[in-house]
Design a protein around this motif. Structure first.
Motif, PDB file in Angstrom:
ATOM      1  N   GLN A 152       0.754  -1.161   0.023  1.00  0.00           N
ATOM      2  CA  GLN A 152       0.055   0.007  -0.327  1.00  0.00           C
ATOM      3  C   GLN A 152       1.006   1.240  -0.040  1.00  0.00           C
ATOM      4  O   GLN A 152       0.565   2.374  -0.576  1.00  0.00           O
ATOM      5  CB  GLN A 152      -0.806  -0.037   1.194  1.00  0.00           C
ATOM      6  CG  GLN A 152      -2.068   1.165   1.117  1.00  0.00           C
ATOM      7  CD  GLN A 152      -2.938   1.240  -0.056  1.00  0.00           C
ATOM      8  OE1 GLN A 152      -3.247   0.153  -0.475  1.00  0.00           O
ATOM      9  NE2 GLN A 152      -3.430   2.339  -0.473  1.00  0.00           N
ATOM     10  N   TYR A 186       1.909   1.977  -3.500  1.00  0.00           N
ATOM     11  CA  TYR A 186       0.776   2.588  -4.390  1.00  0.00           C
ATOM     12  C   TYR A 186       0.641   3.866  -3.969  1.00  0.00           C
ATOM     13  O   TYR A 186       0.701   4.880  -4.889  1.00  0.00           O
ATOM     14  CB  TYR A 186      -0.332   1.765  -3.995  1.00  0.00           C
ATOM     15  CG  TYR A 186      -1.487   2.061  -4.757  1.00  0.00           C
ATOM     16  CD1 TYR A 186      -1.699   1.625  -6.147  1.00  0.00           C
ATOM     17  CD2 TYR A 186      -2.607   3.035  -4.449  1.00  0.00           C
ATOM     18  CE1 TYR A 186      -2.639   2.026  -7.020  1.00  0.00           C
ATOM     19  CE2 TYR A 186      -3.688   3.159  -5.234  1.00  0.00           C
ATOM     20  CZ  TYR A 186      -3.851   2.838  -6.428  1.00  0.00           C
ATOM     21  OH  TYR A 186      -4.618   3.123  -7.403  1.00  0.00           O
ATOM     22  N   LEU A 205      -2.683  -4.764  -6.015  1.00  0.00           N
ATOM     23  CA  LEU A 205      -3.057  -3.493  -5.991  1.00  0.00           C
ATOM     24  C   LEU A 205      -3.940  -2.879  -7.444  1.00  0.00           C
ATOM     25  O   LEU A 205      -3.824  -3.559  -8.138  1.00  0.00           O
ATOM     26  CB  LEU A 205      -1.853  -2.448  -5.893  1.00  0.00           C
ATOM     27  CG  LEU A 205      -1.143  -2.639  -4.636  1.00  0.00           C
ATOM     28  CD1 LEU A 205       0.587  -1.827  -4.664  1.00  0.00           C
ATOM     29  CD2 LEU A 205      -1.584  -2.132  -3.397  1.00  0.00           C
TER      30      LEU A 205
END
Length: 959
Positions: free
Chosen positions: A126, A129, A239
């Motif tokens: 995360q 991302y 993702l």
């Protein structure tokens, strides 16, 4: 490079050389035989390095007739450029094999960065991302004149490169292989029969059109392709896709905006290039929309899209369907002339967009024809696109509609690519920067203060200048008095600002002030923008170039950001962002490569820290050149060796000269360039290098001081150095190349101070000496070693990316150098009493090489395959060498002949020369400047230009 890849490089080199020899024998059998002999002699010397072999090569070339010199020089230049194509193909094949898992490559791709960061560094997916969704790389194309080859030849070479790649990448029958080889031969022959000399200087508009060609050929298509690969890599770690409103890349340009010392860039030029870029964007979107009209015949859609389609369909009916159909027929649309029924909602919306794009294109054509029109107002007054959101929103509505009806595959096909293009390129395609030298603005303000009887602005101390400017900026009185008299240069500055006020704001990015020295340089530009009618003020970016300016940069930024008015201004107009540009080329010319590199490193740290103290985000704009002497080098290495916490997800960097072709000239290469920048910036944020240890910094300060002192003691303090430089290199002849629209010097001067960094570096590159890269470094390293600091230097090389990158680039350039070739230039071109200086400099080269090898712990240059420049560079240099050496010898002989002829005039020993071959007579007749030029001089001029182009190709970076 794996053995198979090395063999591929050799095989392709042999193939293209054979194809070329066949073409040459067909047209010039006698010359082909001589070229064959010369190549064999050159190979023998490159392998043996024996003086006797070199003398044989010199003697054979010295016996050529002037007309033969042209053909021989052209032959080696073409063969060298064909060889360079084999390097590019080998790189592409290696990268492709790595992506297919057949080879293990260094971590230089976004996908491999994801794997490294998650598996080795433990970064949460995360976090990757979020970081990726906040980073942007801005690539700014400049017209800096280092691309020596004509576009006509570049296009032919590009086709050869494509065919050669296809030869390795595609199964084919014997017939298909024969046909492909014939296609290669056709392009090689066409290149050989093309005049490779640019006979007149390009205009800034020509430079812009050339820059736009890369968007047509590669960039527009490869950007959405790259986004797809990133989306796939993100999916592999669980993702989602990148948000549609985020762009990993933005593109900018200086072509037609960089007026620093270039009288050919006027306000009209800037207006033209903005219109040209917008036309290119509109043409691309028009084609994309027509393609989507054929694809999106779907009737199911969301209620929001249906409502929009009904409104647009009703508008078409109200406008008279017959008249609409007739108008579309005149426009020669591919199809869909009549108004489209509301039961095909996608086509209704796309049809409306197509009409608006057509209208926008027509308005832009009128603006190009009529310079009196305000471009922004002309677009506002018609049903044209001025705001990119008007284009993006209906496309995005169609995309979400397809997702809502379960048609994800259709949504994520061409429509997604078009959305990515619109988000990345906007309506401007690439945003134009404006650059002007600081004193030009101060002169305009001085004219105003003198007219108002306030005194001379130029004579005021800096504190008074800053105080007065801030007072004027805080007030509202008009500053330009009626009837003020301005010089032509001052009037052009004012006209430029007023022209900018009439251009679409999204076509402009920053106003760059070269040779910025004080805060008043920045404040003056902000004031002039406002006073000339610019309602949306551009970012103003100071450019710090010389060593002194870099050292003074933190103080300048402190003064600016310490002003409440200025902080409020950037907060209101620029989201609290201050842009600052640092110049690699001029700093290197001023102080030498090592001192400049360290000053740039420290300056970045300091100005970022100043900005943080004031709560301002500072974006660094890196003015890197293509060659190492001007800050160039492998992309990944350059970014990873920046100071920690100075990039922070935002990188702005120039792409100059021949580097544009090297990074964007072919689709796979373009993809690799995007991949390298993305992965390097991502790793700079999530895996930054460790901070430099205090003892490293202390030693770097010493190295910088010593290297700068030695460098300047030669370049600026030795009275004989300037004459030596002018005699030993072709710097005085470079202006004949016509490779750029601007002069070689900013101002009329005979000294090195006023010479631009490009001819300074380019001239030394021709002689294979590369002096600007290494001079002073050997002395600095030797001093440290004598003090017992060799272990510390070796530790810095092993553990500090900045220092390793610096030495690796010096090593790479020294591997391309050849003191034997350099000594030939001295022996033939330099007066005997100055040749001792050349011997002294070559001794310093040898000492520098020894110091570098001691620190990197190698016996020979490029011996270590982990060298950051390129693991296979030694093989590439070996293959290039037999092509470059004859060009150097011919260049020296040609310079001798030209200088002797110029000194002797028409009464000289060559006065009776007449070219003896019809082909050469025809070639010389193409020179528009031949009137009044002696045939011998014309032949030597052409030969010299060809050798300069050829040597430049042989010395280009391959990292």
């Amino acid at each position: 490079m794996p053995t198979s890849a090395k063999q591929l490089l050799r095989d392709d080199d042999s193939l293209l050389r054979q194809v070329f020899f066949n073409v040459l024998r067909h047209h010039h059998p006698n010359t082909a035989n001589k070229v064959d002999v010369i190549y064999a002699l050159s190979q023998a010397w490159c392998k043996s390095k024996d003086d006797g072999d070199f003398e044989l090569l010199e003697k054979y070339l010295g016996n050529l007739k002037p007309e033969e010199c042209i053909l021989v020089a052209s032959s080696f230049s073409h063969m060298l450029n064909l060889h360079n194509l084999t390097e590019e193909v080998a790189n592409t094949q290696t990268e492709r094999a790595g992506r297919m898992g057949e080879l293990t490559l260094p971590t230089r791709s976004t996908n491999m960065s994801f794997i490294k960061l998650t598996n080795q560094n433990g970064v949460p997916a995360q976090k990757i991302y979020e970081t990726l969704c906040s980073q942007t790389v801005e690539l700014v194309f400049t017209a800096h004149p280092t691309q020596a080859f004509r576009q006509s030849l570049l296009k032919k070479y590009a086709r050869v490169r494509g065919y050669l790649d296809e030869l390795h990448n595609k199964r084919m029958s014997p017939y298909e292989k024969i046909e492909l080889l014939e296609a290669i031969r056709a392009q090689v022959q066409a290149a050989w029969r093309t005049d490779e000399i640019r006979r007149q200087k390009p205009t800034p508009q020509d430079e812009m059109r050339h820059g736009l060609s890369y968007f047509q050929q590669t960039i527009m298509d490869m950007v959405p392709t790259f986004y797809r690969r990133v989306d796939t890599a993100l999916a592999n770690i669980g993702l989602p896709r990148l948000p549609l409103n985020h762009r990993l890349f933005e593109f900018g340009s200086w072509m037609g905006g960089d007026r620093d010392g270039n009288p050919n860039v006027t306000a009209g030029t800037t207006r033209d290039v903005v219109v040209l870029a917008r036309l290119e964007a509109v043409n691309a979107y028009f084609q994309a929309v027509e393609t989507l009209m054929f694809d999106l015949s779907i009737w199911r859609c969301s209620p929001e899209l249906k409502a929009l389609a009904r409104r647009l369909a009703a508008r078409a009916v109200a406008a008279d369907p017959g008249r609409v159909a007739e108008e579309r027929k005149k426009r020669n649309y591919a199809d869909f002339w009549t108004p489209i029924a509301a039961n095909e909602p996608f086509r209704v919306v796309l049809s409306h967009m197509r009409d608006r794009l057509w209208q926008t294109r027509e308005v832009l054509h009128q603006c190009l024809i009529n310079p009196q029109l305000s471009v922004r107002q002309a677009l506002l007054d018609t049903d044209s696109y001025l705001d990119v959101q008007e284009l993006f929103e209906p496309l995005h509505l169609m995309y979400t509609s397809l997702l809502s009806t379960g048609d994800e595959s259709t949504a994520n096909h061409k429509l997604l690519d078009t959305l990515r293009q619109v988000q990345t390129f906007g309506l401007s395609l690439m945003k134009l920067d404006i650059r002007q030298e600081s004193t030009r603005h101060a002169e305009v303000i001085d004219a105003i203060t003198r007219h108002l009887e306030l005194g001379s602005f130029l004579a005021w101390p800096e504190e008074q200048r800053t105080s007065w400017l801030l007072g004027e900026l805080a007030g509202r009185r008009p500053l330009f008095p009626p009837g003020i008299e301005l010089s032509p240069d001052e009037a052009e500055v004012v006209t430029t600002f007023r022209t900018l006020a009439e251009l679409p704001t999204d076509s402009l990015h920053s106003y760059i002030i070269s040779m910025t020295r004080t805060a008043s340089d920045v404040l003056g530009v902000v004031l002039l923008m406002r006073e000339c009618g610019m309602t949306e003020l551009l970012k103003v970016a100071p450019l710090f170039e010389t060593l002194d300016d870099l050292h003074n940069a933190p103080g300048t930024i402190q003064t600016l950001l310490g002003s409440e008015w200025y902080k409020g201004h950037i907060s209101e107009h620029h989201d609290g962002v201050q842009e600052c540009m640092i110049g690699y080329s001029d700093s290197g010319k001023d102080a030498g490569r090592m001192a400049a590199a360290w000053a740039l490193f420290e300056t970045q740290e300091r100005i970022v820290a100043v900005a943080e103290q004031h709560g301002v985000r500072l974006i660094l704009f890196h003015g890197r050149g293509g060659s190492v002497g001007r800050g160039g080098g492998p992309t990944h290495m350059a970014i990873r060796s920046q100071p920690p916490a100075t990039i922070k997800g935002k990188l702005r960097v120039t792409i100059q000269g021949e580097t544009i072709e090297q990074q964007f000239g072919e689709r796979e290469v373009c993809f690799r360039t995007l991949d390298l920048y993305t992965s390097a910036v991502l790793e700079a944020c999530l895996d930054p290098p460790s901070a430099a240890l205090p003892e490293w910094r202390e030693l770097m300060n010493q190295l910088s001081e010593t290297s700068c002192k030695v460098y300047r003691s030669y370049v600026f303090q030795r009275p004989e150095f300037l004459e030596y430089f002018n005699l030993a290199t072709p710097v005085g002849e470079l202006g004949r190349l016509n490779i750029g629209s601007r002069p070689a010097s900013r101002k009329q001067t005979s000294g090195i101070e006023g010479l631009r960094a490009i001819p300074w570096v380019f001239a030394w590159t021709q002689t294979r000496f590369h002096l600007p890269v290494w001079l002073g470094i050997g002395d600095a390293l030797a001093e440290a070693v004598e003090q017992g600091k060799l272990p510390l230097l070796q530790a810095m090389y092993d553990e500090w990316p900045f220092f390793r990158g610096l030495l690796d680039l010096v090593e790479m350039v020294m591997a391309k150098a050849d003191p034997k070739v350099t000594s030939m230039y001295d022996a033939k071109l330099v007066r005997p009493e100055l040749q001792a200086l050349g011997d002294e400099l070559r001794a310093k080269f040898g000492a520098t090489k020894a110091q570098v090898l001691a620190i990197v712990r190698q016996d020979e240059l490029l011996e270590d395959p982990s060298n950051g420049a390129s693991p296979e560079l030694d093989e590439k240099i070996r293959l290039r060498a037999p092509y470059v050496a004859p060009l150097n010898v011919l260049q020296v002989q040609t310079l001798c002949n030209l200088r002797e002829f110029d000194a002797a005039g028409s009464s000289g020993p060559r006065a009776g020369y007449q070219p003896s071959e019809a082909e050469i007579i025809e070639l010389l007749s193409r020179d528009p400047h031949r009137d009044g030029k002696h045939p011998f001089q014309a032949a030597m001029d052409d030969c010299l230009m060809i050798t300069i182009k050829g040597v430049a190709a042989g010395m280009q970076n391959t990292g």
